[in-house]
Write a protein that holds these residues in place. Structure first.
Motif, PDB file in Angstrom:
ATOM      1  N   PRO A 190      -2.814 -19.995   0.845  1.00  0.00           N
ATOM      2  CA  PRO A 190      -2.748 -19.326   0.225  1.00  0.00           C
ATOM      3  C   PRO A 190      -1.710 -18.247   0.586  1.00  0.00           C
ATOM      4  CG  PRO A 190      -4.878 -18.652  -0.021  1.00  0.00           C
ATOM      5  CD  PRO A 190      -4.368 -20.034   0.953  1.00  0.00           C
ATOM      6  N   LEU A 191      -2.290 -18.498   2.324  1.00  0.00           N
ATOM      7  CA  LEU A 191      -1.138 -17.147   3.404  1.00  0.00           C
ATOM      8  C   LEU A 191      -1.475 -15.958   3.437  1.00  0.00           C
ATOM      9  CD1 LEU A 191       1.904 -19.380   4.439  1.00  0.00           C
ATOM     10  CD2 LEU A 191       0.307 -17.949   6.255  1.00  0.00           C
ATOM     11  N   GLU A 192      -3.060 -15.888   2.360  1.00  0.00           N
ATOM     12  CA  GLU A 192      -3.143 -14.445   2.262  1.00  0.00           C
ATOM     13  C   GLU A 192      -3.689 -14.038   3.922  1.00  0.00           C
ATOM     14  OE1 GLU A 192      -6.213 -14.302  -1.307  1.00  0.00           O
ATOM     15  OE2 GLU A 192      -4.760 -14.335  -2.389  1.00  0.00           O
ATOM     16  N   GLY A 193      -4.167 -14.225   4.861  1.00  0.00           N
ATOM     17  CA  GLY A 193      -4.209 -13.788   5.963  1.00  0.00           C
ATOM     18  C   GLY A 193      -4.766 -14.877   6.877  1.00  0.00           C
ATOM     19  N   LEU A 194      -4.590 -15.286   8.375  1.00  0.00           N
ATOM     20  CA  LEU A 194      -4.635 -15.629   9.045  1.00  0.00           C
ATOM     21  C   LEU A 194      -6.163 -15.638   9.384  1.00  0.00           C
ATOM     22  CD1 LEU A 194      -1.979 -15.801  11.798  1.00  0.00           C
ATOM     23  CD2 LEU A 194      -2.271 -17.069   9.298  1.00  0.00           C
ATOM     24  N   THR A 195      -7.889 -16.667  10.076  1.00  0.00           N
ATOM     25  CA  THR A 195      -8.575 -16.182  10.403  1.00  0.00           C
ATOM     26  C   THR A 195      -8.485 -16.365  12.225  1.00  0.00           C
ATOM     27  OG1 THR A 195      -8.218 -18.853  11.173  1.00  0.00           O
ATOM     28  CG2 THR A 195      -9.104 -18.503   8.423  1.00  0.00           C
ATOM     29  N   PRO A 196      -9.149 -15.508  12.413  1.00  0.00           N
ATOM     30  CA  PRO A 196      -8.649 -15.512  13.776  1.00  0.00           C
ATOM     31  C   PRO A 196      -8.397 -16.901  15.317  1.00  0.00           C
ATOM     32  CG  PRO A 196     -11.118 -14.578  12.831  1.00  0.00           C
ATOM     33  CD  PRO A 196     -10.392 -15.015  11.625  1.00  0.00           C
ATOM     34  N   GLU A 197      -9.562 -17.698  14.321  1.00  0.00           N
ATOM     35  CA  GLU A 197      -8.600 -18.748  14.923  1.00  0.00           C
ATOM     36  C   GLU A 197      -7.805 -18.950  15.432  1.00  0.00           C
ATOM     37  OE1 GLU A 197     -13.030 -18.227  14.309  1.00  0.00           O
ATOM     38  OE2 GLU A 197     -11.035 -18.562  12.961  1.00  0.00           O
ATOM     39  N   GLN A 198      -6.720 -19.723  13.837  1.00  0.00           N
ATOM     40  CA  GLN A 198      -5.536 -19.387  13.516  1.00  0.00           C
ATOM     41  C   GLN A 198      -4.576 -18.338  14.269  1.00  0.00           C
ATOM     42  OE1 GLN A 198      -5.701 -19.533   8.974  1.00  0.00           O
ATOM     43  NE2 GLN A 198      -5.324 -21.206   9.389  1.00  0.00           N
ATOM     44  N   GLU A 199      -4.622 -16.819  14.829  1.00  0.00           N
ATOM     45  CA  GLU A 199      -4.382 -15.903  15.074  1.00  0.00           C
ATOM     46  C   GLU A 199      -4.470 -16.158  17.054  1.00  0.00           C
ATOM     47  OE1 GLU A 199      -6.233 -12.070  14.692  1.00  0.00           O
ATOM     48  OE2 GLU A 199      -4.126 -11.553  13.797  1.00  0.00           O
ATOM     49  N   LYS A 200      -5.020 -16.971  17.149  1.00  0.00           N
ATOM     50  CA  LYS A 200      -5.388 -17.300  18.521  1.00  0.00           C
ATOM     51  C   LYS A 200      -4.636 -18.406  18.866  1.00  0.00           C
ATOM     52  CE  LYS A 200      -9.152 -17.806  22.245  1.00  0.00           C
ATOM     53  NZ  LYS A 200     -10.389 -18.077  22.717  1.00  0.00           N
ATOM     54  N   ALA A 201      -4.898 -19.414  18.179  1.00  0.00           N
ATOM     55  CA  ALA A 201      -3.689 -20.382  17.980  1.00  0.00           C
ATOM     56  C   ALA A 201      -2.391 -20.618  18.340  1.00  0.00           C
ATOM     57  CB  ALA A 201      -5.240 -21.511  17.550  1.00  0.00           C
ATOM     58  N   GLY A 202      -2.028 -19.541  18.134  1.00  0.00           N
ATOM     59  CA  GLY A 202      -0.627 -19.529  17.592  1.00  0.00           C
ATOM     60  C   GLY A 202      -0.176 -19.272  16.375  1.00  0.00           C
ATOM     61  N   GLU A 203      -1.430 -19.700  15.390  1.00  0.00           N
ATOM     62  CA  GLU A 203      -0.523 -20.750  14.199  1.00  0.00           C
ATOM     63  C   GLU A 203       0.646 -19.520  13.059  1.00  0.00           C
ATOM     64  OE1 GLU A 203      -0.562 -23.391  12.274  1.00  0.00           O
ATOM     65  OE2 GLU A 203      -2.841 -24.222  12.970  1.00  0.00           O
TER      66      GLU A 203
END
Length: 307
Positions: free
Chosen positions: A276-289
């Motif tokens: 739902p894209l309410e927020g990124l996970t730390p892993e997604q943020e680190k991966a540049g999603e």
């Protein structure tokens, strides 16, 4: 009670500002922007570019429905030039928060969902944007078609705050607008061919996506992911899954998958992520999603589930 709460918050903010000076993380010479959720942060960064310093209040990995502002958030928002919130009832604390930050500084507040025809808590479209005390579905960004309106509202806010650089904001907005239109076209074309239109989701976050692309969501939980369903609700959904040949139950990363897993096991079907894209996970943020990469994956997963 609300007047007393606002007065208390105002007093607290006055103390904070006098004690801290500028402790907001602002960058001199830039338009300082505070957003409440990731999609707004992403759109603001794309439009603001190097003219903007954008800070998102809700940290990576935190479910925004469960989040409430702290005193430092009051300070940060009140000392920004732009405070961009989703509206449509997402930020349940906004009615108390907005008067406080406006009293503490010269900040423009922007409701990004303004202009989108809202869906009420029962899945029905409301007349106009105002929900007059009714619970609205706040997940407007989940449809690229609605995100087009949100991006326009954010662009207009930048132009109002920094008119001398209007051409730059217009150019970056045009690029974002083109990408959102392309994504909208991908969803429209990519979901048009399937006879089955039902999707079973962990919480009722996909109303705008379903409205815009002709799908029907069956939600295990309500508009808030902590709204626990009744046992009878789970039985009804399980029966629906079996009788309609649904192969997949969707879950999301920021919320426990326990109910989705239980229902999928009972119905003998698989599970997949619908974010739902309410927020990124730390892993997604680190991966540049980002918004686009996750929405593309959502489309792929929807297509797999509808086959």
């Amino acid at each position: 009670m609300k007047i007393k709460l606002v007065s208390t918050l105002l007093f607290a903010l006055t103390l904070l500002l006098s004690a801290c000076g500028n402790d907001s993380g602002n960058v001199k010479g830039k338009v300082n922007v505070v957003t409440t959720i990731y999609p707004l942060y992403y759109f603001a960064e794309q439009i603001g570019g190097d003219r903007a310093n954008v800070v998102n209040l809700v940290a990576a990995g935190v479910e925004p429905h469960d989040w409430t502002p702290k005193s430092r958030d009051l300070t940060r928002a009140s000392q920004a030039q732009l405070f961009i919130y989703n509206g449509a009832g997402l930020e349940s604390w906004a009615d108390d928060f907005l008067p406080v930050i406006k009293s503490g500084g010269d900040v423009r507040t922007i409701e990004a969902s303004q202009g989108i025809a809202l869906i009420d808590g029962h899945g029905e479209e409301e007349v106009g944007h105002e929900h007059a005390g009714k619970e609205s579905d706040p997940h407007t960004w989940e449809s690229p078609r609605s995100a087009l309106t949100m991006a326009l509202n954010i662009k207009d806010a930048f132009v109002a705050a920094d008119p001398q650089h209007k051409a730059e904001y217009e150019d970056r907005y045009a690029q974002l607008n083109d990408r959102l239109k392309q994504l909208d076209a991908k969803f429209a074309e990519g979901l048009s061919a399937y006879a089955g239109r039902d999707i079973v989701v962990s919480h009722q976050a996909f109303g705008y996506l379903c409205r815009d692309y002709g799908l029907n969501q069956i939600a295990i939980m309500g508009l808030s992911p902590d709204a626990e369903p009744r046992a009878q609700d789970l039985l009804d959904i399980s029966d629906y899954v079996k009788s309609h040949g649904i192969k997949t139950i969707f879950f999301e990363e920021l919320v426990s998958a326990r109910l989705a897993d239980t229902l999928a096991s009972e119905a003998g079907v698989g599970t997949m992520v619908l974010n739902p894209l309410e927020g990124l996970t730390p892993e997604q943020e680190k991966a540049g999603e980002d918004y686009f990469s996750i929405m593309e994956r959502n489309l792929q997963n929807l297509q797999k589930a509808l086959q």
